[in-house]
Design a protein around this motif. Structure first.
Motif, PDB file in Angstrom:
ATOM      1  N   TRP A  45       4.257  -6.816  -4.388  1.00  0.00           N
ATOM      2  CA  TRP A  45       4.281  -5.222  -4.627  1.00  0.00           C
ATOM      3  C   TRP A  45       3.787  -4.754  -3.199  1.00  0.00           C
ATOM      4  O   TRP A  45       5.167  -3.982  -3.093  1.00  0.00           O
ATOM      5  CB  TRP A  45       3.465  -4.641  -5.839  1.00  0.00           C
ATOM      6  N   LEU A  46       2.686  -4.510  -3.250  1.00  0.00           N
ATOM      7  CA  LEU A  46       2.771  -3.865  -1.583  1.00  0.00           C
ATOM      8  C   LEU A  46       3.743  -4.202  -0.702  1.00  0.00           C
ATOM      9  O   LEU A  46       3.882  -3.016   0.682  1.00  0.00           O
ATOM     10  CB  LEU A  46       1.106  -4.135  -1.186  1.00  0.00           C
ATOM     11  N   LEU A  47       3.944  -5.920  -0.606  1.00  0.00           N
ATOM     12  CA  LEU A  47       4.359  -6.463   0.273  1.00  0.00           C
ATOM     13  C   LEU A  47       6.361  -5.404   0.452  1.00  0.00           C
ATOM     14  O   LEU A  47       6.438  -5.189   1.106  1.00  0.00           O
ATOM     15  CB  LEU A  47       4.657  -7.257   0.939  1.00  0.00           C
ATOM     16  N   ASN A  48       6.769  -5.105  -1.120  1.00  0.00           N
ATOM     17  CA  ASN A  48       8.145  -5.782  -1.581  1.00  0.00           C
ATOM     18  C   ASN A  48       8.264  -4.089  -1.393  1.00  0.00           C
ATOM     19  O   ASN A  48       9.320  -3.929  -1.569  1.00  0.00           O
ATOM     20  CB  ASN A  48       8.274  -6.791  -2.457  1.00  0.00           C
ATOM     21  N   ARG A  49       7.549  -3.168  -2.416  1.00  0.00           N
ATOM     22  CA  ARG A  49       7.508  -1.694  -2.521  1.00  0.00           C
ATOM     23  C   ARG A  49       7.444  -0.798  -1.669  1.00  0.00           C
ATOM     24  O   ARG A  49       7.663   0.581  -2.621  1.00  0.00           O
ATOM     25  CB  ARG A  49       7.372  -2.072  -3.838  1.00  0.00           C
ATOM     26  N   THR A  50       6.365  -0.729  -0.464  1.00  0.00           N
ATOM     27  CA  THR A  50       5.522   0.421  -0.234  1.00  0.00           C
ATOM     28  C   THR A  50       6.513   0.054   1.107  1.00  0.00           C
ATOM     29  O   THR A  50       6.357  -0.835   1.963  1.00  0.00           O
ATOM     30  CB  THR A  50       4.183   0.352  -0.300  1.00  0.00           C
ATOM     31  N   THR A  51       6.451   1.203   1.907  1.00  0.00           N
ATOM     32  CA  THR A  51       7.131   1.705   2.861  1.00  0.00           C
ATOM     33  C   THR A  51       5.989   1.258   4.152  1.00  0.00           C
ATOM     34  O   THR A  51       6.102   0.477   4.570  1.00  0.00           O
ATOM     35  CB  THR A  51       6.809   3.109   3.759  1.00  0.00           C
ATOM     36  N   HIS A  60       6.889  -2.817   4.149  1.00  0.00           N
ATOM     37  CA  HIS A  60       8.027  -3.178   4.506  1.00  0.00           C
ATOM     38  C   HIS A  60       7.994  -2.991   6.436  1.00  0.00           C
ATOM     39  O   HIS A  60       8.557  -3.638   7.123  1.00  0.00           O
ATOM     40  CB  HIS A  60       8.679  -1.900   4.242  1.00  0.00           C
ATOM     41  N   ALA A  61       7.136  -2.168   6.329  1.00  0.00           N
ATOM     42  CA  ALA A  61       6.145  -2.198   8.027  1.00  0.00           C
ATOM     43  C   ALA A  61       5.441  -3.878   8.067  1.00  0.00           C
ATOM     44  O   ALA A  61       6.237  -4.226   9.498  1.00  0.00           O
ATOM     45  CB  ALA A  61       5.778  -1.533   8.486  1.00  0.00           C
ATOM     46  N   VAL A  62       4.987  -3.951   7.711  1.00  0.00           N
ATOM     47  CA  VAL A  62       4.181  -5.317   7.845  1.00  0.00           C
ATOM     48  C   VAL A  62       4.672  -6.867   7.377  1.00  0.00           C
ATOM     49  O   VAL A  62       4.654  -7.232   8.647  1.00  0.00           O
ATOM     50  CB  VAL A  62       3.357  -5.627   6.510  1.00  0.00           C
ATOM     51  N   ARG A  63       6.265  -6.500   6.618  1.00  0.00           N
ATOM     52  CA  ARG A  63       7.035  -7.632   6.933  1.00  0.00           C
ATOM     53  C   ARG A  63       8.665  -7.313   8.207  1.00  0.00           C
ATOM     54  O   ARG A  63       8.564  -8.752   8.927  1.00  0.00           O
ATOM     55  CB  ARG A  63       8.266  -7.501   5.842  1.00  0.00           C
ATOM     56  N   ALA A  64       8.487  -6.305   9.100  1.00  0.00           N
ATOM     57  CA  ALA A  64       8.668  -5.868  10.312  1.00  0.00           C
ATOM     58  C   ALA A  64       8.361  -6.755  11.046  1.00  0.00           C
ATOM     59  O   ALA A  64       8.623  -7.088  12.198  1.00  0.00           O
ATOM     60  CB  ALA A  64       9.692  -4.714  10.255  1.00  0.00           C
ATOM     61  N   THR A  65       7.249  -6.435  11.137  1.00  0.00           N
ATOM     62  CA  THR A  65       6.117  -6.555  12.441  1.00  0.00           C
ATOM     63  C   THR A  65       5.783  -8.441  12.576  1.00  0.00           C
ATOM     64  O   THR A  65       5.416  -8.760  13.176  1.00  0.00           O
ATOM     65  CB  THR A  65       4.687  -6.109  11.897  1.00  0.00           C
ATOM     66  N   SER A  66       5.914  -8.843  10.588  1.00  0.00           N
ATOM     67  CA  SER A  66       5.773 -10.262  11.525  1.00  0.00           C
ATOM     68  C   SER A  66       6.732 -10.733  11.629  1.00  0.00           C
ATOM     69  O   SER A  66       7.181 -12.169  12.048  1.00  0.00           O
ATOM     70  CB  SER A  66       5.232 -10.830   9.281  1.00  0.00           C
ATOM     71  N   GLU A  67       8.330 -10.198  11.551  1.00  0.00           N
ATOM     72  CA  GLU A  67       9.192 -10.687  12.104  1.00  0.00           C
ATOM     73  C   GLU A  67       9.110 -10.954  13.266  1.00  0.00           C
ATOM     74  O   GLU A  67       9.999 -12.093  13.960  1.00  0.00           O
ATOM     75  CB  GLU A  67      10.454 -10.240  11.317  1.00  0.00           C
ATOM     76  N   ASP A  68       9.001  -9.397  13.632  1.00  0.00           N
ATOM     77  CA  ASP A  68       9.593  -9.535  14.769  1.00  0.00           C
ATOM     78  C   ASP A  68       8.971  -8.037  15.668  1.00  0.00           C
ATOM     79  O   ASP A  68       9.316  -7.515  15.110  1.00  0.00           O
ATOM     80  CB  ASP A  68      10.870  -9.451  15.441  1.00  0.00           C
ATOM     81  N   TRP A  69       7.361  -8.475  15.882  1.00  0.00           N
ATOM     82  CA  TRP A  69       6.371  -7.293  16.481  1.00  0.00           C
ATOM     83  C   TRP A  69       7.268  -5.746  17.602  1.00  0.00           C
ATOM     84  O   TRP A  69       7.109  -5.077  17.643  1.00  0.00           O
ATOM     85  CB  TRP A  69       4.972  -7.819  16.809  1.00  0.00           C
TER      86      TRP A  69
END
Length: 295
Positions: free
Chosen positions: A162-168, A171-180
């Motif tokens: 929920w934290l990774l998919n539903r919060t701002t 979304h920042a964590v996911r973006a950082t993990s893909e391409d910092w």
């Protein structure tokens, strides 16, 4: 024989829940920061000691102590990141992994030595009024504390997703993990994301340590065993699904439970490793891993 098989399968699933709970934090740190923290098991150990002393000195129930231990390890994770790992994440991914192994191996030795100094080498176990309680259904005995560990693992996995998919922040964590680098260009404070993600990873280790103190013993030497189990679970599951991490942990526990019946408890670890190697060779991204997704 049937009763033994069923009981071993259920016990394996419950133990596997603990494997998944321990693996959650390690998967988060590796997926986001690309650091392999082999001292994760030592953080589990510290969480276990924290729960033990909260119970023995302040008479705080371990289940009620979980938020306190999570917060304590979260703050300790912030310190570890600022003192050690923020220097590691400056490099490319390959160098990060190599340097994080060296740094965290040193951290293992330091935390083990400190644990022996402050707590001695004796095994510690939290004993409560419900430690020996169990539900009995048909031929199956389900210990309360093992079931509680599985429930905590499932709740933690859903909360993390929920934290990774539903919060701002997620979304920042996911973006950082893909391409910092690209995430930094969009205005995301990458170093802040790294610090909080690592702190959450440490907090989850503390949460797991609390449950370990209830169902198992805690000593300065338990860290390596839990780290290895967590690594196996992560490879089995693959990155991209926190629920998949817990499911893979339960699968590993089930395999070990059934193997203890069919080939003997001395060889259950060997059977689990064989399954691990088969999955790795057939499906390198893991059973639940999603292509192009790290958390």
């Amino acid at each position: 024989m049937t009763r033994l098989i069923i009981q071993s399968a259920v016990s394996g699933l419950l133990v596997g829940g603990m494997y998944g709970l321990v693996a959650l934090g390690l998967a988060l740190a590796f997926g986001v920061l690309k650091v392999l923290n082999v001292a994760h098991g030592e953080l589990v150990m510290l969480g276990g000691y924290a729960a033990f002393f909260l119970h023995s000195e302040l008479d705080v129930d371990p289940l009620l102590a979980t938020p306190i231990v999570f917060l304590a390890l979260f703050l300790f994770g912030v310190v570890l990141y600022l003192v050690l790992f923020r220097f590691v994440v400056r490099y490319d991914i390959e160098t990060r992994i190599k340097n994080s192994l060296l740094v965290s191996f040193g951290l293992v030795l330091v935390l083990q030595a400190l644990a022996v100094f402050f707590f001695s080498g004796d095994d510690r176990t939290v004993v409560t009024g419900y430690s020996s309680e169990a539900w009995v259904f048909w031929v199956v005995r389900i210990p309360w504390v093992r079931l509680a560990g599985l429930v905590v693992a499932i709740v933690a996995a859903f909360a993390l997703e929920w934290l990774l998919n539903r919060t701002t922040f997620g979304h920042a964590v996911r973006a950082t993990s893909e391409d910092w680098a690209l995430a930094s260009l969009t205005g995301i404070d990458v170093r802040r994301v790294y610090m909080i993600a690592f702190a959450i990873s440490a907090g989850l280790a503390g949460l797991a340590g609390t449950m370990v103190s209830l169902g198992y013993s805690v000593s300065p030497s338990i860290g390596l065993g839990w780290t290895l189990k967590a690594l196996i679970v992560i490879v089995l599951a693959g990155l991209g699904s926190m629920r998949g991490i817990v499911a893979a942990g339960m699968l590993l526990g089930l395999i070990e439970g059934l193997a203890s019946v069919w080939v003997g408890s001395a060889y259950r670890g060997v059977v689990a490793l064989v399954v691990f190697l088969v999955v790795l060779s057939i499906r390198p991204q893991g059973l639940f891993g999603r292509e192009g997704t790290n958390v």
